[in-house]
Design a protein around this motif. Sequence first.
Motif, PDB file in Angstrom:
ATOM      1  N   SER A 227       0.835  -1.212   0.000  1.00  0.00           N
ATOM      2  CA  SER A 227       0.000   0.000   0.000  1.00  0.00           C
ATOM      3  C   SER A 227       0.863   1.253   0.000  1.00  0.00           C
ATOM      4  O   SER A 227       0.602   2.208  -0.748  1.00  0.00           O
ATOM      5  CB  SER A 227      -0.926  -0.023   1.219  1.00  0.00           C
ATOM      6  OG  SER A 227      -1.789  -1.143   1.173  1.00  0.00           O
ATOM      7  N   THR A 228       1.904   1.279   0.834  1.00  0.00           N
ATOM      8  CA  THR A 228       2.787   2.440   0.877  1.00  0.00           C
ATOM      9  C   THR A 228       3.497   2.620  -0.458  1.00  0.00           C
ATOM     10  O   THR A 228       3.639   3.741  -0.962  1.00  0.00           O
ATOM     11  CB  THR A 228       3.823   2.259   1.994  1.00  0.00           C
ATOM     12  OG1 THR A 228       3.146   2.087   3.238  1.00  0.00           O
ATOM     13  CG2 THR A 228       4.727   3.467   2.092  1.00  0.00           C
TER      14      THR A 228
ATOM     15  N   ASN B 163      -8.100  -3.821  -1.966  1.00  0.00           N
ATOM     16  CA  ASN B 163      -7.819  -4.668  -0.800  1.00  0.00           C
ATOM     17  C   ASN B 163      -9.027  -4.627   0.113  1.00  0.00           C
ATOM     18  O   ASN B 163      -9.118  -3.821   1.031  1.00  0.00           O
ATOM     19  CB  ASN B 163      -6.563  -4.168  -0.092  1.00  0.00           C
ATOM     20  CG  ASN B 163      -6.071  -5.159   0.945  1.00  0.00           C
ATOM     21  OD1 ASN B 163      -6.792  -6.069   1.337  1.00  0.00           O
ATOM     22  ND2 ASN B 163      -4.844  -4.979   1.387  1.00  0.00           N
ATOM     23  N   PHE B 164     -10.024  -5.485  -0.155  1.00  0.00           N
ATOM     24  CA  PHE B 164     -11.259  -5.496   0.628  1.00  0.00           C
ATOM     25  C   PHE B 164     -11.015  -5.864   2.084  1.00  0.00           C
ATOM     26  O   PHE B 164     -11.732  -5.435   2.978  1.00  0.00           O
ATOM     27  CB  PHE B 164     -12.252  -6.485   0.023  1.00  0.00           C
ATOM     28  CG  PHE B 164     -12.802  -6.054  -1.314  1.00  0.00           C
ATOM     29  CD1 PHE B 164     -12.555  -4.775  -1.803  1.00  0.00           C
ATOM     30  CD2 PHE B 164     -13.566  -6.928  -2.087  1.00  0.00           C
ATOM     31  CE1 PHE B 164     -13.037  -4.373  -3.035  1.00  0.00           C
ATOM     32  CE2 PHE B 164     -14.058  -6.526  -3.315  1.00  0.00           C
ATOM     33  CZ  PHE B 164     -13.791  -5.249  -3.793  1.00  0.00           C
ATOM     34  N   ARG B 165      -9.982  -6.662   2.349  1.00  0.00           N
ATOM     35  CA  ARG B 165      -9.795  -7.186   3.701  1.00  0.00           C
ATOM     36  C   ARG B 165      -9.058  -6.200   4.618  1.00  0.00           C
ATOM     37  O   ARG B 165      -9.302  -6.165   5.808  1.00  0.00           O
ATOM     38  CB  ARG B 165      -9.028  -8.509   3.616  1.00  0.00           C
ATOM     39  CG  ARG B 165      -9.855  -9.623   2.957  1.00  0.00           C
ATOM     40  CD  ARG B 165      -8.964 -10.737   2.431  1.00  0.00           C
ATOM     41  NE  ARG B 165      -9.731 -11.832   1.860  1.00  0.00           N
ATOM     42  CZ  ARG B 165     -10.288 -11.818   0.665  1.00  0.00           C
ATOM     43  NH1 ARG B 165     -10.142 -10.750  -0.101  1.00  0.00           N
ATOM     44  NH2 ARG B 165     -10.982 -12.857   0.216  1.00  0.00           N
ATOM     45  N   ARG B 166      -8.134  -5.439   4.055  1.00  0.00           N
ATOM     46  CA  ARG B 166      -7.383  -4.499   4.887  1.00  0.00           C
ATOM     47  C   ARG B 166      -7.069  -3.247   4.067  1.00  0.00           C
ATOM     48  O   ARG B 166      -5.937  -2.998   3.673  1.00  0.00           O
ATOM     49  CB  ARG B 166      -6.094  -5.142   5.397  1.00  0.00           C
ATOM     50  CG  ARG B 166      -5.404  -4.335   6.479  1.00  0.00           C
ATOM     51  CD  ARG B 166      -4.138  -5.024   6.944  1.00  0.00           C
ATOM     52  NE  ARG B 166      -4.403  -6.298   7.598  1.00  0.00           N
ATOM     53  CZ  ARG B 166      -3.462  -7.106   8.066  1.00  0.00           C
ATOM     54  NH1 ARG B 166      -2.193  -6.767   7.916  1.00  0.00           N
ATOM     55  NH2 ARG B 166      -3.781  -8.244   8.645  1.00  0.00           N
ATOM     56  N   PRO B 167      -8.063  -2.417   3.770  1.00  0.00           N
ATOM     57  CA  PRO B 167      -7.829  -1.205   2.972  1.00  0.00           C
ATOM     58  C   PRO B 167      -7.006  -0.180   3.746  1.00  0.00           C
ATOM     59  O   PRO B 167      -7.182  -0.013   4.965  1.00  0.00           O
ATOM     60  CB  PRO B 167      -9.242  -0.695   2.680  1.00  0.00           C
ATOM     61  CG  PRO B 167     -10.076  -1.238   3.789  1.00  0.00           C
ATOM     62  CD  PRO B 167      -9.486  -2.567   4.161  1.00  0.00           C
ATOM     63  N   ARG B 168      -6.111   0.483   3.007  1.00  0.00           N
ATOM     64  CA  ARG B 168      -5.261   1.473   3.681  1.00  0.00           C
ATOM     65  C   ARG B 168      -5.045   2.730   2.854  1.00  0.00           C
ATOM     66  O   ARG B 168      -4.545   3.732   3.360  1.00  0.00           O
ATOM     67  CB  ARG B 168      -3.901   0.834   3.987  1.00  0.00           C
ATOM     68  CG  ARG B 168      -3.038   1.692   4.892  1.00  0.00           C
ATOM     69  CD  ARG B 168      -1.908   0.912   5.482  1.00  0.00           C
ATOM     70  NE  ARG B 168      -1.091   1.775   6.312  1.00  0.00           N
ATOM     71  CZ  ARG B 168       0.018   2.383   5.904  1.00  0.00           C
ATOM     72  NH1 ARG B 168       0.442   2.218   4.659  1.00  0.00           N
ATOM     73  NH2 ARG B 168       0.726   3.170   6.713  1.00  0.00           N
ATOM     74  N   GLN B 169      -5.410   2.721   1.589  1.00  0.00           N
ATOM     75  CA  GLN B 169      -5.146   3.871   0.750  1.00  0.00           C
ATOM     76  C   GLN B 169      -5.883   5.114   1.217  1.00  0.00           C
ATOM     77  O   GLN B 169      -5.375   6.237   1.081  1.00  0.00           O
ATOM     78  CB  GLN B 169      -5.523   3.552  -0.710  1.00  0.00           C
ATOM     79  CG  GLN B 169      -4.627   2.527  -1.374  1.00  0.00           C
ATOM     80  CD  GLN B 169      -3.198   3.004  -1.483  1.00  0.00           C
ATOM     81  OE1 GLN B 169      -2.932   4.205  -1.554  1.00  0.00           O
ATOM     82  NE2 GLN B 169      -2.263   2.054  -1.460  1.00  0.00           N
ATOM     83  N   HIS B 170      -7.068   4.938   1.786  1.00  0.00           N
ATOM     84  CA  HIS B 170      -7.797   6.122   2.268  1.00  0.00           C
ATOM     85  C   HIS B 170      -7.060   6.774   3.438  1.00  0.00           C
ATOM     86  O   HIS B 170      -7.114   8.003   3.610  1.00  0.00           O
ATOM     87  CB  HIS B 170      -9.218   5.736   2.671  1.00  0.00           C
ATOM     88  CG  HIS B 170      -9.276   4.796   3.859  1.00  0.00           C
ATOM     89  ND1 HIS B 170      -9.013   3.444   3.753  1.00  0.00           N
ATOM     90  CD2 HIS B 170      -9.540   5.032   5.172  1.00  0.00           C
ATOM     91  CE1 HIS B 170      -9.134   2.874   4.940  1.00  0.00           C
ATOM     92  NE2 HIS B 170      -9.454   3.814   5.823  1.00  0.00           N
TER      93      HIS B 170
END
Length: 792
Positions: free
Chosen positions: A549-550, A572-579
Amino acid sequence: MTANPLSTIPPIGPATGMSPPPPAGKFKPIDPVKLARQHLILLIVVGVIGLMIGAGLYVFLRRTAPQFTSQAQLLFEPRTVSNPFDTTVGGGAIGGNSDSVSYYMNNEANLIASDEIVRNTLQRARVQDSQWYAGFNNDANRARAHMQEEMLRVNPMRGTTLINLSMTAPNPGDAQLLLDELMQQYLNMKRLTNDQAGGALRRLFLTEGNRFDEDINRIRNDMARFIRDNEIETLGVAASEEQVVHTKLLGRQLELSAFLSAAQGSYESLRRSTDAEAMTDEENAYLQQLLPIARREEELRSLDESRRQLLAGGMGEAHPQVVQLDHRRDAVEFELNREIDKQLGEYRALQMQVAAKQVEGLVGQLAGLEPQLAATATRLQELTQKLNEYAQLEVDLQILQDKKQRADAALDTLRQISERDDYVRVKTQVSPSEPKMTSPSVTIVPMITFSLLGLVGGFVVLREMLDQRVRSPQDLKLLPIETGLLGLIPHASEDPTGGGEAGRAVELAPTGLLTESYRQVRTAVLAKMDRRGYKTLLCVSAQPGAGTSTLVQNLAASLAFNGRDVLVVDANFRRPRQHELMGCDNRRGLVDVLKGRAELDDLIVAHRDMSLSLLPTGQAADAPPELLEGSAFRGLLGELETRYDVVLIDTPPALLTSDSQMLSKHVDAIAVIVNAGSDQRGMLGRMLNQLDGQRADVLGVILNGVKSAAGGYFRQSYEQFYRYREAEARDEKPAGRKARRAAKNGRNGNGRPEATTSDRGLDLEDASVATADDDFDLDIDLDDGDALGPKG
């Protein structure tokens, strides 16, 4: 420094699929220089410890268990005549070939260290009064074993008649005393042996000679009795009557076998002959003698003559008389052929009966010869065995005669040298020397040091060979599927301008090491995607924690600064981080678009300072991954490709979920993210196998979180990068000051809003500010492969 390979673009291959490289071994190759550089401090510490242990052990042994050695040398003078008084093997002769000299010297060395010499030495009063002997409490057996096994060394010098002796003892005086007494006991024994050996040898040779005479007479009597009892007329097998008879029978057997073979061939030939066309000359002559056949052949010749006359008289082929003659001739010829077949069959049947009787007679004759041959062979074998027994008696007789001659020659030699003194004389060449300390040796220090270094070094090499982690670009060559390297991203701790954090590094620290690395990755990715017309790029890792993600967020920012219109899709439905990285909410997003609950334009979040947008996942905790496989997602990607220059997709780990395999059916390209020092080669190979053959083209691998090794090329490259930046800040020209003033006003050189000084964590007064579009080439030699992941 070598050219930067991060920007190197491999040749364009097929749109999908990866070609397998040559099979790699289980153990990865080792660079000894690099490995020594990485563990230099450990090796220095181990070396110092080894020196300390060796030195301490040397001092300890020198004080508690010193060993002193006295040395001496014996000379064996050669002689011209063998000395039969010497009881060693071969008569103790010196002066022959090198093998005999070496054999004699080895025997003498064994005699010096024998139990008898050592026991006689221990019985001497001086030895029993020594400090060494007192330590055994008068136990002579223990003292003897200790001297033979630990103290005494007897070594013949190769190619000479010298023997070196050495005696080692804890006390210097004891070493010299014990060696001197041992040599005296050996010399005394040699003198006594030479004095006693003469008479004993004469008696021995006389006794042996008499015994040989008795044995010779006995064998001669046995030979005469053997010939008489077995009625042997000749001593040669070839001239015996049995051999003559057996040879005649064998000749007769061969002759009958030849006749039988010819008869059988004739019989088979007759049996295979079935028609007149295969008639032999003999059969043809027989048939010509038969009256019925001769009469019909004569009639045929008469008919042929009549036909020729009619034709000569002017009648044609169709004349009734000519036709009648032809019919008559055909009938006669038919009868002739039938008669020939009949007579030929009868003749051949008769011939087959004769041949069969001939074969039967020959078989009977051969069968009758078999018992005669067996009987003669048995008699011949018995005769051969008897003659062999007689030959053995002759051999025994010859051996005894040779021994008798040698015994007589030995007695003659004894008589020749009994009055001479030129046999072996042993003398002391070098007397026992002053003892010198031989143990402990100072070589124990380097021996222990090198042993310890070898043990630790071997452990380090073995651990490195068995390490399956992908820690450097070099390790990518060991993968089961060949894939290129798009670039490497240093660990956040390597970049002091980012404060140890990699998130939004491109945006907040544009002059830092991480940003330069992302620019190089961006250049490599764009070079491949633009050349092939790709727009959608799937970023995927094998396991969690790879920093996907980074990396997606920073790569997207670098692309945006490069002037590209970029969209990040968080799949990434399980662990979204972009937001979180964008700083927006995640209430609605990709899931709502795919389910038709919202419009795309309402959910895309645009960055306020860059041409960068984000499509978050939305509330996707319970969303099925099959949404990424349907026509709705395919249509969405098609629409996004028309709007944006590049679409980056963030996905969960490939080995934990099936999302990446679903997405690989729709996107153009894939970038594999590998966590340096954590991901295993087998795990990465398994993921590449899953992606192989899909629609998407695997562009290569991005090695993330690379840590520099102590003394390695990466560490040197990082240090040179920062030295270059510092020099740039000191030599800044007016254009740099203009850029600094623009930065203070919140705008960069391109007219875009610039991040604030507090966000960057960088003093704009002390360092030059480079725009995000300025590509600085961080020169790192990937072939050296010295990047390291986290230790452990």
